[in-house]
Structures are given as structure tokens and as C-alpha cells.
Design an enzyme around this catalytic site. Sequence first.
Site, PDB file in Angstrom:
ATOM      1  CD  GLU A  49      -6.718  -2.602  -0.150  1.00  0.00           C
ATOM      2  OE1 GLU A  49      -6.173  -3.321   0.697  1.00  0.00           O
ATOM      3  OE2 GLU A  49      -7.254  -1.522   0.138  1.00  0.00           O
ATOM      4  CD  GLU A  94      -7.543   0.850   2.448  1.00  0.00           C
ATOM      5  OE1 GLU A  94      -8.483   0.441   3.119  1.00  0.00           O
ATOM      6  OE2 GLU A  94      -6.447   0.263   2.373  1.00  0.00           O
ATOM      7  CG  HIS A 125     -15.881  -6.948   5.838  1.00  0.00           C
ATOM      8  ND1 HIS A 125     -15.578  -6.193   6.942  1.00  0.00           N
ATOM      9  CD2 HIS A 125     -14.758  -6.956   5.079  1.00  0.00           C
ATOM     10  CE1 HIS A 125     -14.329  -5.743   6.840  1.00  0.00           C
ATOM     11  NE2 HIS A 125     -13.816  -6.197   5.735  1.00  0.00           N
ATOM     12  CG  HIS A 126     -15.168 -13.392   6.661  1.00  0.00           C
ATOM     13  ND1 HIS A 126     -15.090 -14.606   6.007  1.00  0.00           N
ATOM     14  CD2 HIS A 126     -16.412 -13.319   7.194  1.00  0.00           C
ATOM     15  CE1 HIS A 126     -16.263 -15.245   6.139  1.00  0.00           C
ATOM     16  NE2 HIS A 126     -17.073 -14.488   6.842  1.00  0.00           N
ATOM     17  CD  GLU A 127      -9.539  -6.636   8.894  1.00  0.00           C
ATOM     18  OE1 GLU A 127      -9.658  -5.909   7.902  1.00  0.00           O
ATOM     19  OE2 GLU A 127      -8.514  -7.319   9.131  1.00  0.00           O
ATOM     20  CD  GLU A 178      -6.034  -4.805   4.115  1.00  0.00           C
ATOM     21  OE1 GLU A 178      -6.769  -5.731   4.479  1.00  0.00           O
ATOM     22  OE2 GLU A 178      -6.457  -3.713   3.738  1.00  0.00           O
ATOM     23  CD  GLU A 192      -3.052  -1.285   2.043  1.00  0.00           C
ATOM     24  OE1 GLU A 192      -3.105  -0.416   2.929  1.00  0.00           O
ATOM     25  OE2 GLU A 192      -3.877  -2.221   1.971  1.00  0.00           O
TER      26      GLU A 192
HETATM   27  C1  NOJ Z   1      -8.667  -2.355   5.038  1.00  0.00           C
HETATM   28  C2  NOJ Z   1      -9.418  -2.610   3.784  1.00  0.00           C
HETATM   29  O1  NOJ Z   1      -8.633  -2.337   2.652  1.00  0.00           O
HETATM   30  C3  NOJ Z   1     -10.670  -1.770   3.814  1.00  0.00           C
HETATM   31  O2  NOJ Z   1     -11.354  -1.884   2.595  1.00  0.00           O
HETATM   32  C4  NOJ Z   1     -11.510  -2.218   4.981  1.00  0.00           C
HETATM   33  O3  NOJ Z   1     -12.622  -1.394   5.071  1.00  0.00           O
HETATM   34  C5  NOJ Z   1     -10.736  -2.128   6.295  1.00  0.00           C
HETATM   35  N1  NOJ Z   1      -9.463  -2.761   6.166  1.00  0.00           N
HETATM   36  C6  NOJ Z   1     -11.487  -2.775   7.433  1.00  0.00           C
HETATM   37  O4  NOJ Z   1     -11.529  -4.155   7.251  1.00  0.00           O
HETATM   38 CA    CA Z   2      -6.192  -1.941   2.494  1.00  0.00          CA
END
Ligand code: NOJ
Ligand code: CA
Length: 758
Positions: free
Chosen positions: A536, A542, A447-449, A518, A205
Site C-alpha cells: 500500500e 481506505e 490477512h496478518h495485521e 503500511e 498516507e
Molecule cells: C490498514 C490497511 O491499509 C487496511 O487495508 C486494513 O484493512 C486495516 N489496516 C486493518 O488491518
Molecule cells: Ca493503510
Amino acid sequence: MKGLHFALPVITLLLAAACGRDGGTTATNELKSPDGSLQLRFCLLDGGAPAYTLERNGETVVDLSRLGFDLTDGKSLKDGFHVTGVDYDSLDETWHPVWGEESEIRNHYNEMSVTLEQGSGEAKAPQNGVGATDPGYTGDPGNASGKGAVMRLRFRLYDDGLALRYEFPQDNKLRYFNIKEELTEFAMTADHTAWWISGDYDTQEYNYTCSRLSEIRAHSKSMRLGNASATGFSDTGVQTALQLKTDDGLYINIHEAAVVNYPTANLDLDDRSMTFRIHLTPDAEGVKGRMQAPCVTPWRTVMVVDDARKVLASRLILNLNEPCALDDVSWIHPVKYMGVWWEMITGKTQWSYTWDVPSVQLGVTDYRALKPHGQHGANNENVRRYIDFAAANGFDALLIEGWNEGWEDWFGCQKDYVFDFVTPYPDFDLPALNEYAHKKGIRLVMHHETSSSTMNYERHMEAAYQLMNRYGYDAVKSGYVGNIIPYGEHHYSQPLINHYLYAIKEAAKHHIMVNAHEAVRPTGLCRTWPNLIGNESAMGTEYRAGINPGHSCILPFTRLQGGPMDYTPGIFETDMSVTAPGQHGKMRHTICNQLGLYVTFYSPLQMAADLPENYARFPDAFQFIKDVAVDWEKSLYLEAEPGKLIVTARKPRLETLNSGRLNGKSGAYEYVFKDGKAHDVWYVGGVCGEEAQEVTVRLDFLDPALRYEAVLYADAPDADYETAPQAYTVTPITLISSDTLKIRMARSGGFALSLRSL
Ligand code: NOJ
Ligand code: CA
């Protein structure tokens, strides 16, 4: 016959001179690309060290470059070899991607594999495997032939580039071995211009820098911003895909393909000799690849073309990946989506639900007993509002972030167990919202963070995917923000490479498409696993005001070489204080630049990232996002120069639009099938960098027998990313194939053109 006797020694001498500049050679073999323009020479230098050179039309592109490995046990695979076999092969096939920039891809190469063996070949007879004090390098019970270390080099020459990889066959002294460093070199012939980002084990990034190779060292330190997780290793380290240009106008692109069960490669530059060497990402113990024969490394690739447009048209990376591994792909489809997302990124609302407690523990914290802070974006009412808007405007899907418990604690504490991926916040009615969405032809995107705890994700993955199946989610956006757990691992290290692929394969079993943020930058694996519809893996929208003008004219040469990017384009309101009162910062692009991105960045997953209320203010510009397709029959690259401009024309793939694989009746379907009739449709998009550009677009790709109703979305004469980012014109126009259009793109501007036959 006499002539032949004379000729042979002469040829051998010439080859030796080309491949053996820093010493004699003991063997030389050569390979040419199908059109003869590229020529590879492989040789063993004195001492049995493998090396190669690459020429294009007789000019050296890669000077003498060494190959091999250092191993962790102090031994190496870099010299002491002799050639035991050389085999040649070729392929000319056409394959059909499940989705892509075109419906047919030609895979045409000549191949040479050189089998090398180290030492005399006298391995000690194994004694039932006992006494193997060095498990990486001793007699192998399976190595009945008594072979030494066997390493095969496979070279492929396409008309637009070279690929090479290392293979370790079963019948080998090597069985288990650990890599200390891969020694593959790419010796450049001069101080080329490069578009590069700093080498890193954890993140891509970054903004790109354009400089001479000799200037990388000076710029490198300042490049590393405050990224959530960044690990540089050298002031001359850079990432791939690396775009280079010679003073003679050749475009060289160095990357890798099919990274499977192996760490990601960076490049480290020796800026005296202008030689890049592979620098692999170490695991937590410093090992750079745990190998078990039989095995192969990823492909190392060097694209060489004489026109920047050919870089964008190249399918080198996809061609080097294995064919589709899935029998049934009927469930995989392109996705044009909106999201309850930008409002969190801009700070208008929050992912989290409460500020009542300093930290949370899943299964212990009772959210229902806590006071909501009132800024939670993923609440039922707000999500319904987005579903209504997305459905009314012909989108397929809606992403919702911050729907699940744990966000109070997700960032900065490197905690193992942050999310369980199945428990919604009290104000997010998961079954009811899915039902509401499905009735309107919209699928919700999960969404899975993972908070970068891959251990935690893997222990919950099956239940998480099952939940998706139960409620009809068929796509997941995953994310890996922060430092990796297991502790000490990196986003690019071998265990992580294996994790990302595991998540994709498990998702495929559940008919789930994956868009991973990521995660490692892609290397064409989407050919094999087309449910990987996005990544990404670069600086995306972002970063808001942090993105440099020109970024979007570099990514197609670099990041997008490996696969589609979820760049999340479409931001019409560049002033963050308007979108999110109290916030500040201005993004550096015009509205037409954002429209141009839908055609410039290929992705089967395209987002309209801005807020519904921002789109409602610019309905005539929003129309292009509604109309544009995301999967293509054909793509043409009309103009291109890294960092300066890109103009692309694409024809939608009717088969996809007509297949019912889309969720609802997408906007593109409505556009192409006007009045129930399939029209000949093209979309053209342009973007430019810091300097304004005027382009002449020739429409000779249109059907000469047809007339087209077109709409041109252009930067207004006064448009400028700093002073007038929202100044644009929308002009309906009738066009034929002999027409040309002169279009001005403002600074960091662009244009879009939709064309439909009458
Ligand atoms: C980074 C991601 O690139 C973004 O799209 C996301 O909203 C945030 N992390 C939270 O998961
Ligand atoms: Ca990101």
C-alpha cells in the site's frame, strides 16, 4: 601530438569550473549516458570533499552537490579524501520480469566508480584487535594493507537518469561504523514546481500538495493529518519519490532504489539554496544506519526527462535492483481479487467479534464464552456469499479480514501480543471455507495485521505461514498499523527495513506472495523478490472522502515508481451512507474514474474493492473490471501530466493468462480467449484530476490488419464527482487502428476502453 598537449589542460579547466564553483577542485571525472544527453561530473573540492553535478544537454539539472556522511563517533566521511582509482563500465542487457508492465525490460547504462581514501592511508598496525576503543573507526585486523577509510562512489547514467551509491569494500579502515547522517545533496537550479508529501519516519498516507519548492514550508504543517502513526521531522522535509517540474518543462524525479539493510531516506530542503539533502530515518537509539564493511548503500536516483510520459515509462528503479533471487517462480501469479474488507472500512460490519469485554488476551480469553456483537463481517455465511460472487464473476481470490482472534484490542494500545495469526474466531471455519473456495476456483487471501509489533509477528511467522500452506492460502496481506514495537523504532528505520524483507524471504520459502500495507514505500525490490506482489504505502482507497481529486494522477509519478500499489480501486458507491447506513462522507470520483484506475495503476494484484451488492447495481460498468487483465506484455503512456490526467494503453501478457498460474478461469482469460481463440486485446484507461479533460486517443498502436470489437465506458455528459458520480455510458463500437476517439473525462473522472480483435 602537439594538438593533444594543448587540448588536455583546456578540458581540465572547463571541468573544474563546472564542478568546482564554490572552491577549487583537486580531481574531476566525468561520465555520459549512452545517448550522450546526460553528463555527470564528479570532483573533489578543496579539502578532498566529494561532490557532483548533473547536466542534460548542457543545461545544469543538479548543481554542485556534496556527498558523504557524518558518523556517530564524531568523525565523518565528507572530506579529506583523495582518489585512488577510477573505473568505467557499461551494460546493455534485456531482462524478463516475472510480472510487470511489459515482458522485456532494457537495462542500459554507463558506469563510473571512483574509489576514495581518506587521510594519508597510514593506519596504525593492529595489535590483535586489542585497544580498539572506537570500534567504528580503528585499525582493522583484516586491514593488512594499512589503508585509511575507503569509500567508493558508483555512478550510473541511464538515458533517463542518474543513480549513485556508496560502497565500502572489505579492505578498509572502516569495519563497523554507525551513520549519524548521510549528507548526499541534490542542488536544484531554481524554485521548481513539486508534487510532494511531508517528510515522515512512519507513514506515506498523505494527500499530495503541488507547490513551488519555496512554498513547502508554508504548507507542510497542515498536511499532517490524524494518521495512526506519523512522525515528521522538518517543515521542509518531503518524501521520495518526489516529482518536480522545471519552468522549462523538464521532469525531475528523485527517489531511491534497492533499500536493503539501511534506513529509508527522506529529503530535507534548504529553501534558500533550493538544495535537498538526504535525511535518514533514525532507529530507536537515533542511529541512521549500522554498517559493516563490505557493504553498500541504496541507490540515490535523479530521473530527468522532457516529457511526463517518460517518467511513467522509466524502469530506472527496477533496473537498479538485483535480478530475481528465486530459482522457481512457477508459484507466483497475478491476482485479481475481492475482499470481505470494504464493509469493515466503511463501518458496515466490524473486524471484531464481541464487545463483551474491555480487552482480550489470546490464550486466556475464551471467545466461545462471550456474546458475539452480531456485526462480525468474517462469518461463515457472509464469506460464502463473497466466494460465490467472486467465483461467478471470474475473480482469482478473496481476502478476508477480521478472521482471527484479537481485533477487540488491535488499535491504539500499542500492545506487544495482540494476534497469533493462527486462531480463527468461533464463527470462521477456516478449513471448511478454504475447501468451499477451492472447489469454486477461488483462493482465500490470508490477512496478518501485525498491529506493528514486528517482534510478535516474527515469533509467530513460521506457524502462521505453515497454517497457510496447510490450507492452501498462497498470498498474505500484512499490515503495520500504529506505532512500532520494538518501542521507539519507526516504520522506515533500518530494523524495520530488515523486518519487511525477512517476512518476504520467509514467505518465499513457503511459496507465499506478500502484499504489505503500511510497510515502507517500495524501491524496486520486487525485481529481486517477485513474491512481493503489492504494497500500500500511500494514501489508498481506505481514506474514502479524504482523498483529493487528482491523487490518482500523481501516484504513478511518485509512489508507483518503486513498485506496484494495492490501491484497492473499484468503488462504485461513493456515498458512504448508502454502503453503510448511519455512516457519512462522499468519495470524490466518478465510476469511470475507478474503471480507469485498473489500467492507470500497474499492479499484478488488483482488487475490486466495493461490495457485491454495489457491483450488482451497475453490472454493465462492472463488466470492465471482470474483463481487465493485470499483467502486461506492453504498456504505452498516451497522455500524462501530474495531477491533471493520465491515459494508458496496455496489452495483456498471454503467457500469464495461458500458463495456468491463475487460480481459476479469470475474467481476463475469458475475455482474451473468446471461443477458445486468443484474440489481440488492448485495454485503455484514463483518469483526470479536479478539472474535466477532453482527450483524443489515437488507436495507431492496434494491428492495422485487424478490426476490433470495443466497449467504451465513459463519463456521461452530466457526470461530475460531486453532482453525478454514477453517470456513465457504455458504448459497443467497432474500431480500427486509424481511428481516433475524442473522450471527455468529467471532474475527477475517467474512462475505460476494452478492445478485442474480431
Ligand atoms: C490498514 C490497511 O491499509 C487496511 O487495508 C486494513 O484493512 C486495516 N489496516 C486493518 O488491518
Ligand atoms: Ca493503510
